[in-house]
Design an enzyme around this catalytic site. Structure first.
Site, PDB file in Angstrom:
ATOM      1  N   CYS A 132       2.947  18.030  -0.131  1.00 27.23           N
ATOM      2  CA  CYS A 132       4.298  17.491  -0.289  1.00 27.23           C
ATOM      3  C   CYS A 132       4.659  16.620   0.910  1.00 27.23           C
ATOM      4  O   CYS A 132       3.982  16.642   1.939  1.00 27.23           O
ATOM      5  CB  CYS A 132       5.317  18.621  -0.446  1.00 27.23           C
ATOM      6  SG  CYS A 132       5.450  19.673   1.009  1.00 27.23           S
TER       7      CYS A 132
ATOM      8  N   CYS B  25       5.487  18.597   4.086  1.00 28.73           N
ATOM      9  CA  CYS B  25       4.297  19.085   4.795  1.00 28.73           C
ATOM     10  C   CYS B  25       3.686  17.960   5.639  1.00 28.73           C
ATOM     11  O   CYS B  25       3.229  18.190   6.762  1.00 28.73           O
ATOM     12  CB  CYS B  25       3.260  19.594   3.807  1.00 28.73           C
ATOM     13  SG  CYS B  25       3.905  20.894   2.731  1.00 28.73           S
TER      14      CYS B  25
ATOM     15  N   ASP C 181       8.683 -23.770  -3.586  1.00 30.60           N
ATOM     16  CA  ASP C 181       8.146 -24.998  -2.997  1.00 30.60           C
ATOM     17  C   ASP C 181       7.506 -25.781  -4.144  1.00 30.60           C
ATOM     18  O   ASP C 181       7.056 -25.188  -5.134  1.00 30.60           O
ATOM     19  CB  ASP C 181       7.100 -24.637  -1.940  1.00 30.60           C
ATOM     20  CG  ASP C 181       6.365 -25.861  -1.426  1.00 30.60           C
ATOM     21  OD1 ASP C 181       7.043 -26.823  -1.045  1.00 30.60           O
ATOM     22  OD2 ASP C 181       5.125 -25.846  -1.436  1.00 30.60           O
TER      23      ASP C 181
END
Length: 720
Positions: A21, A24, A409
């Site tokens: 997780c 952790c 551009d």
């Protein structure tokens, strides 16, 4: 330079196995920072890596991650020997061994329920079976939970530990055991889903072979990529993958570049063409001169940049992480109040309301909430990379989804950036078109003018060869054109003014109108003829990309409110191209600093603005925009380094896909957060009528985690 500075600058990257997780991962990072000799450390949960600044060992790092049995591996392995040994792949751990404690605990629970049915609920054997399941299935959980509790470090495992201990104290052995098992299953699913998302990037590593056939000293030998040097000649047979970036020195083939650019159609490759590691040689034999080392190849850079991107926190993720930090202690306070207030002030049963408080702890576990954003970000970035789009962080993924204005551009973005002959008009019926084109190409092939290559290419595309045409007395007329003698006749090629001013040629009305019409379209007009007459006129222009109009139209359909073309070209040319592609606004005759100023103005007016450019001349404007998007053909280092998003296939059609993917990711994240909080709010409301049970609590938490995970993984398969 001081020793301290040298130590800080020493950075080592390690891969980490076993993260379950986000919390952790954060705890591991904090533990590593406290190790002697470590100045700083940063965990990239998305890529499952840690960068350590300073000096430490793998053993010390694994001790810092012992709370979750993390395995740490240096990212760069020990250098390969001159004669590389064949390394056999490590066998995967069987499922039953990997999850043995979970399986044993589940078996004990099953036997416990059989015992409960046979011997009754309050039987000692039944209680021992459930208690054993709690100890076996929750040992690793308790080990961390108790330590956290002592240090007042309140995370998910702390909540679960308190809840299970409480359930055991009030005699709810069966429900305590179920909570342990379901939490373990939830963690395993979370770990599996993150690994699945990470694998979408790691699979890119498998595209490039680990060795290649190299010609050295007249012999062809298999060499590990780590031992291949720049300048080596690789032999790539049909059906083989190319191991290194390089340039074709011999051969012709079609190469599938999908791994790099996302293009589904193979690209023709011949002498002097670039090829990239990880691409597939489909037809002919190629000899390739290596131009980059293994760590510098395009695919290596893509993998590195995408893994770094997975570590960049999106704004939503940063908010959730901060929210979860305060959320967990608040849940513990609510649980305590739910357990204490009813018995103290409303004559409630202590056993009933302590049970409700424990249920609140379980339902309040923020697993689904914490995982909701990172797994979505990792999945979306992985999907984009596989489709030839490099998104360099969660923040850019989110910003792409919020765009309402896109500036382009012109040269190299909306156009191909290469001049081409768009019109070739013969003025006299007696002239043979192919013969005249051959003479013109023969003269232009001797010219250094930028437009000459366009005329030569026109002849090549028409199947006209100028190799046999002999040109004598070739001269350049400065600023006007060129002159040469072919078969005794003097031919001139240049601007209409060359014929009008120097040769006093009379222009009839039709010719003047035709030239003016081409110029009004933003095209450059070239005339070809003799000293007596003009034989043909050619119009040359920077061709608009075939997909430009389609992409602009698609963006408007998607709700992009404003599309702007920025160019340094004159207003006439800009207006013609802008009208052809369908942009809503045109800004012409801009210097680079003017583009920068205009982008800043757009940001002040519209907030979220993307700038699409080639990543070279447009660098300031790209940097000033909310999201800088580079049209970076594969292997273009500038595009990879300067832009926030790079379209690797140099394909503008990937822009709508990227915006759609980003919007979908934002939607998924919002769905995940709403569902995670909503399901917990509903479960917490069940406390009021005393309906919340540990069963409902853990199923609500686990259900939310599973649904959030599956919802996020959908992004791996997203197609526009």
């Amino acid at each position: 330079m001081s020793e301290a500075t040298e130590s800080i600058e020493k950075k080592t990257v390690y891969r980490v196995e076993g993260f379950s997780c986000v919390n952790c991962a954060g705890k591991f990072e904090r533990n590593v920072k406290q190790l002697p000799g470590v100045q700083d450390a940063k965990v990239n949960f998305g890529a499952s890596k840690i960068s350590v600044y300073g000096n430490t060992t793998v053993e010390d790092l694994e001790k810092a991650g012992a709370f979750e049995n993390l395995k740490v591996i240096p990212e760069k392995p020990v250098e390969v020997q001159e004669t590389p040994q064949i390394i056999q792949k490590e066998d995967k751990e069987p499922f039953y061994k990997k999850h043995s404690t979970l399986l044993y605990a589940s078996l004990l629970i099953a036997i416990g329920y059989v015992s409960q049915f046979v011997n009754g609920e309050d039987n000692l054997v039944t209680s021992i079976l459930f208690a054993s399941a709690i100890v076996i299935g929750g040992f690793s959980l308790f080990k961390v939970g108790f330590k956290n509790l002592i240090h007042l470090d309140f995370d998910m495992k702390t909540l679960m530990t308190v809840a299970i201990i409480g359930a055991s104290i009030i005699g709810e052995w069966a429900e305590g055991a179920i909570v342990v098992i379901l939490f373990a299953i939830s963690e395993a699913l979370e770990r599996f889903s993150m690994e699945r998302a990470r694998q979408s990037i790691r699979s890119l590593m498998d595209y490039a072979p680990k060795e290649a056939l190299v010609r050295r000293n007249g012999a062809e030998i298999m060499v590990h990529v780590g031992q291949i040097a720049v300048g080596d000649i690789m032999i790539v047979k049909p059906g083989q993958k190319i191991a290194m970036d390089g340039v074709v020195v011999n051969g012709y083939s079609a190469v599938n570049q999908a791994a790099i650019t996302g293009e589904s159609v193979p690209v023709e490759k011949t002498v002097n063409d670039e090829v990239y590691a990880g691409t597939l040689n489909e037809e002919g034999l190629l000899e390739v001169k290596v131009t980059k080392l293994a760590d510098d190849t395009t695919i290596a850079k893509i993998i590195h940049l995408v893994e770094e991107a997975q570590g960049e926190r999106a704004p939503t993720q940063a908010f959730i992480d901060k929210f979860a930090k305060y959320y967990t202690p608040v849940i513990m306070v609510i649980a305590a109040l739910a357990a204490i207030i009813p018995p103290l002030f409303f004559n409630g049963s202590w056993e009933t309301w302590v049970y409700q408080g424990l249920s609140v702890l379980v339902v309040g576990c923020p697993c689904a909430l914490v995982i909701s954003t990172p797994i979505s970000i990792v999945s979306a970035i992985g999907n984009a990379a596989k489709n030839g789009v490099l998104i360099k962080g969660g923040i850019y993924l989110e910003q792409m989804g919020m765009l309402k204005t896109v500036a382009f551009d012109k040269t190299g973005t909306l156009t191909k950036g290469v001049p081409a002959v768009t019109d070739f008009k013969i003025l006299h019926d007696r002239i043979n078109k192919h013969e005249l084109l051959a003479w013109i190409a023969a003269l232009e092939s001797r010219s250094g003018h930028p437009l000459a290559s366009a005329i030569v290419k026109k002849a090549e595309n028409a199947g006209v060869s100028s190799a046999e045409v002999t040109v004598e007395d070739f001269t350049s007329i400065t600023g006007k054109g060129i002159k040469g003698t072919i078969n005794g006749t003097d031919y001139l090629i240049g601007s209409p003014q060359l014929f009008q001013e120097i040769l006093k040629t009379d222009f009839n009305k039709d010719l003047t109108q035709q030239i003016q019409a081409f110029q009004d379209q933003g095209k450059t007009v070239i005339a070809a003829g003799t000293e007596k007459e003009i034989l043909a006129i050619m119009a040359i222009a920077d061709e608009v990309r075939e997909e430009s109009g389609e992409v602009i139209e698609r963006l408007h359909q998607m709700g992009i409110e404003k599309t702007i073309m920025l160019t340094g070209d004159n207003k006439s040319t800009a207006a013609t191209i802008g009208k052809n592609v369908g942009v809503k606004e045109i800004q012409a005759e801009l210097l680079p600093q003017d583009k920068l100023t205009f982008i800043k103005k757009l940001r002040s007016d519209y907030k979220d603005v993307a700038m699409v450019g080639d990543g070279v001349n447009d660098a300031p404007a790209l940097a000033a925009s909310t999201v800088g998007i580079a049209m970076g053909g594969a292997g273009t280092d500038t595009a990879l380094e300067t832009a926030d998003v790079a379209l690797m296939g140099d394909d503008l059609r990937k822009l709508p896909f990227t915006i759609s993917l980003s919007r979908k990711a934002l939607t998924v994240i919002k769905q995940n957060i709403s569902f995670s909080i909503g399901i917990k709010a509903v479960a917490l409301l069940l406390v009021i009528p005393n309906w919340l049970t540990l069963w409902i609590a853990i199923l609500a938490d686990m259900g939310a985690t599973i649904l959030v995970t599956l919802n996020s993984l959908r992004l791996l398969r997203f197609k526009e």
